[in-house]
Scaffold this active site. Structure first.
Site, PDB file in Angstrom:
ATOM      1  NE  ARG A 101      36.444  40.357  47.462  1.00 36.33           N
ATOM      2  CZ  ARG A 101      36.826  41.513  47.002  1.00 36.33           C
ATOM      3  NH1 ARG A 101      35.716  42.409  46.439  1.00 36.33           N
ATOM      4  NH2 ARG A 101      37.904  41.836  47.011  1.00 36.33           N
ATOM      5  CD  GLN A 125      39.271  49.400  44.490  1.00 36.79           C
ATOM      6  OE1 GLN A 125      40.146  50.137  43.865  1.00 36.79           O
ATOM      7  NE2 GLN A 125      39.047  48.194  44.495  1.00 36.79           N
ATOM      8  CG  HIS A 212      30.786  47.256  46.360  1.00 43.36           C
ATOM      9  ND1 HIS A 212      30.810  45.823  45.860  1.00 43.36           N
ATOM     10  CD2 HIS A 212      31.870  47.857  45.485  1.00 43.36           C
ATOM     11  CE1 HIS A 212      31.580  45.572  44.883  1.00 43.36           C
ATOM     12  NE2 HIS A 212      32.355  46.697  44.611  1.00 43.36           N
ATOM     13  CD  GLU A 317      28.987  47.597  43.066  1.00 40.43           C
ATOM     14  OE1 GLU A 317      29.820  48.873  42.879  1.00 40.43           O
ATOM     15  OE2 GLU A 317      29.649  46.552  42.335  1.00 40.43           O
TER      16      GLU A 317
HETATM   17  O1  TA6 Z   1      32.480  47.963  42.076  1.00 35.95           O
HETATM   18  C1  TA6 Z   1      33.327  47.631  41.169  1.00 35.95           C
HETATM   19  C2  TA6 Z   1      34.553  47.600  41.520  1.00 35.95           C
HETATM   20  O2  TA6 Z   1      34.984  49.139  41.790  1.00 35.95           O
HETATM   21  C3  TA6 Z   1      35.540  46.879  40.740  1.00 35.95           C
HETATM   22  O3  TA6 Z   1      36.286  47.460  40.098  1.00 35.95           O
HETATM   23  C4  TA6 Z   1      36.312  45.945  41.613  1.00 35.95           C
HETATM   24  O4  TA6 Z   1      37.393  46.670  42.091  1.00 35.95           O
HETATM   25  C5  TA6 Z   1      35.168  45.719  42.947  1.00 35.95           C
HETATM   26  O5  TA6 Z   1      34.864  47.300  43.124  1.00 35.95           O
HETATM   27  C6  TA6 Z   1      35.759  45.127  44.207  1.00 35.95           C
HETATM   28  O6  TA6 Z   1      36.556  46.071  44.795  1.00 35.95           O
HETATM   29  P1  TA6 Z   1      37.463  45.582  46.349  1.00 35.95           P
HETATM   30  O7  TA6 Z   1      38.197  46.890  46.577  1.00 35.95           O
HETATM   31  O8  TA6 Z   1      36.136  45.437  47.093  1.00 35.95           O
HETATM   32  O9  TA6 Z   1      38.103  44.374  45.601  1.00 35.95           O
END
Ligand code: TA6
Length: 343
Positions: A101, A125, A212, A317
Site C-alpha cells: 500500500r 484486481q 500505481h 498513475e
Molecule cells: O488506481 C485507483 C484504483 O483503481 C482505485 O479504484 C483503488 O481501487 C486503488 O486503485 C487501490 O486499489 P488496490 O487494489 O491497491 O486496493
C-alpha cells in the site's frame, strides 16, 4: 541411470539469466522520441548499489536514493532534494503477503477488477505483477537515453519477471508466455521507471499496464494537479461515467478516482502551495489515473495508516488502461514515466 536434476537445473537457471541479460541489453538501445528529462549533474564519486533482505538500494553521491522490493519490483522509497517523494502506508505489508500500500506498485496485465469473459477474468484486481517476486537482473550506469547518460550521475537497476516465475494459480489464470523487464533509473532529482513487455509465446495476448504511484505531499488541501485540462476522464466515484475536465488544474477536496484518457500534454505537474513539487512525464503511455481515497475509503482499507494519511498523498498513475494493448507473438511494448522532484 537417472540423470541428475542438478545440471539441468543449472542450465535452466543460467538460460533464464542469459535471457534476462539479453533483454536488458536490448533495452539499452535508444528509442525514438524519448522525452527530454533530467540533465546530467556532472562527474563525481560513483553511485552505490547494494541488495539486502529482498530489496535493492541505490544511492548517488548527491544523497538521492531509491529502494526497490523484489516483491512486485515495488519502489518503496525515492529520496531527492533531501526528502522522501513517495508515500507508503505505515501498515503496508512489505513481507510479500499482499501488494504494498504505497510506493510504485506495478499493475499488469489488467487494471482494476478484470472484466468478465476475458483472458484476465480469473486474475486478482490489478493483476499479478505487484504480488509476485521479481528477479534482480543487475545494475548499469553507462545508459543510453536522456535521463541516465551514464557515468556517476545516474544508476539503472533492472528487474525481471517471466511466466516461469508465476505461481501455479497465476499461470492457470493467464497462461501466456511473457517476459517483463522493469528498469528503475535514479538520477539527480529524477526517477525513471520503464516497463518492457515481451510476448515470448506463439499466441497474441492483450494487456493493460499502469504504475500505481503514491506521491508524498505536504497537505492535500494545498495541492493542484495540472496538465489534464480539456481531457476526457472516466469518473469511478460517479459510477464510471465519462466527463471532460475543462479547467487546467484539479484540486482534491474529496474522494477522487479518475481515469484520464489520451492526455494531450506529456507532463502532469503536482504543485504544493502554488509551487512545482513533482513533474510526472509519461513515456510511451497516453493515460493517467488520479486517485485520493479521502476519509471514508482510507478508513475502509485495513492497510492504510495513518487514517488521515490521505492528506499527505496523491496517486498520479501513468499507464495504458483505456482499452487493451495487443502484443502479437514476439512483439515488445515499452512504457513508463520520468519524474522530476523540485526542491
Ligand atoms: O488506481 C485507483 C484504483 O483503481 C482505485 O479504484 C483503488 O481501487 C486503488 O486503485 C487501490 O486499489 P488496490 O487494489 O491497491 O486496493
Amino acid at each position: 541411470m537417472e540423470a541428475s536434476i542438478e545440471p539441468q537445473y543449472n542450465t535452466i537457471s543460467s538460460l533464464t539469466k542469459t535471457l534476462h541479460e539479453l533483454i536488458s541489453q536490448t533495452l539499452q538501445m535508444d528509442r525514438p522520441n524519448k522525452p527530454s528529462a533530467i540533465s546530467p549533474s556532472g562527474t563525481g564519486p560513483q553511485p552505490s548499489v547494494h541488495s539486502e533482505q529482498g530489496r535493492v538500494i541505490a544511492s548517488l553521491p548527491t544523497g538521492d536514493s531509491v529502494e526497490v522490493l523484489l516483491y512486485g519490483a515495488t519502489v518503496v522509497s525515492w529520496k531527492a532534494n533531501g526528502r522522501e517523494n513517495l508515500w507508503v502506508s505505515e501498515a503496508a505489508k512489505l513481507d510479500g503477503s499482499k501488494p504494498v500500500r504505497g510506493g510504485v506498485p506495478i499493475v499488469f496485465p489488467c487494471f482494476g477488477p478484470p472484466p468478465k469473459d476475458h483472458a484476465t477474468s480469473a486474475l486478482p484486481q490489478h493483476g499479478f505483477a505487484r504480488n509476485t517476486t521479481w528477479e534482480y537482473l543487475g545494475k548499469s550506469s553507462s545508459e543510453s537515453g536522456k535521463l541516465a547518460s551514464g557515468g556517476d550521475d545516474s544508476v539503472k537497476l533492472d528487474f525481471g519477471l517471466s511466466s516461469s516465475q508465476l505461481s501455479e494459480d497465476a499461470k492457470k489464470a493467464w497462461g501466456y508466455d511473457f517476459a517483463l523487464v522493469y528498469s528503475v533509473t535514479l538520477a539527480r532529482d529524477g526517477l525513471q521507471t520503464m516497463l518492457n513487455v515481451q510476448n515470448k509465446g506463439d499466441k497474441a495476448f492483450e494487456f493493460q499496464m499502469l504504475l500505481h504511484t503514491y506521491f508524498r505531499i505536504d497537505n492535500i488541501s494545498k495541492v493542484a494537479i495540472n496538465g489534464l485540462g480539456s481531457t476526457t476522464y472516466i469518473d469511478k466515484v460517479l459510477n464510471a461515467t465519462e466527463h471532460q475536465q475543462s479547467s487546467p488544474s484539479l484540486q482534491i477536496t474529496g474522494e477522487v478516482d479518475r481515469v484520464y484518457k489520451s492526455i494531450k500534454l506529456d507532463t502532469t505537474s503536482i504543485t504544493q502551495d502554488g509551487k512545482s513539487r513533482l513533474d510526472v512525464t509519461r513515456d510511451g503511455l497516453s493515460d493517467s489515473v488520479v486517485w485520493n481515497p479521502w476519509i471514508e475509503k482510507a478508513k475502509s482499507m485495513g492497510d492504510f495508516e495513518p487514517k488521515d494519511g490521505y492528506k499527505n498523498m496523491v496517486c498520479v498513475e501513468v499507464g495504458a488502461v483505456d482499452g487493451w494493448t495487443k502484443l502479437e507473438a514476439g512483439e515488445t511494448f515499452e512504457g513508463g514515466m520520468i519524474v522530476k522532484s523540485h526542491a
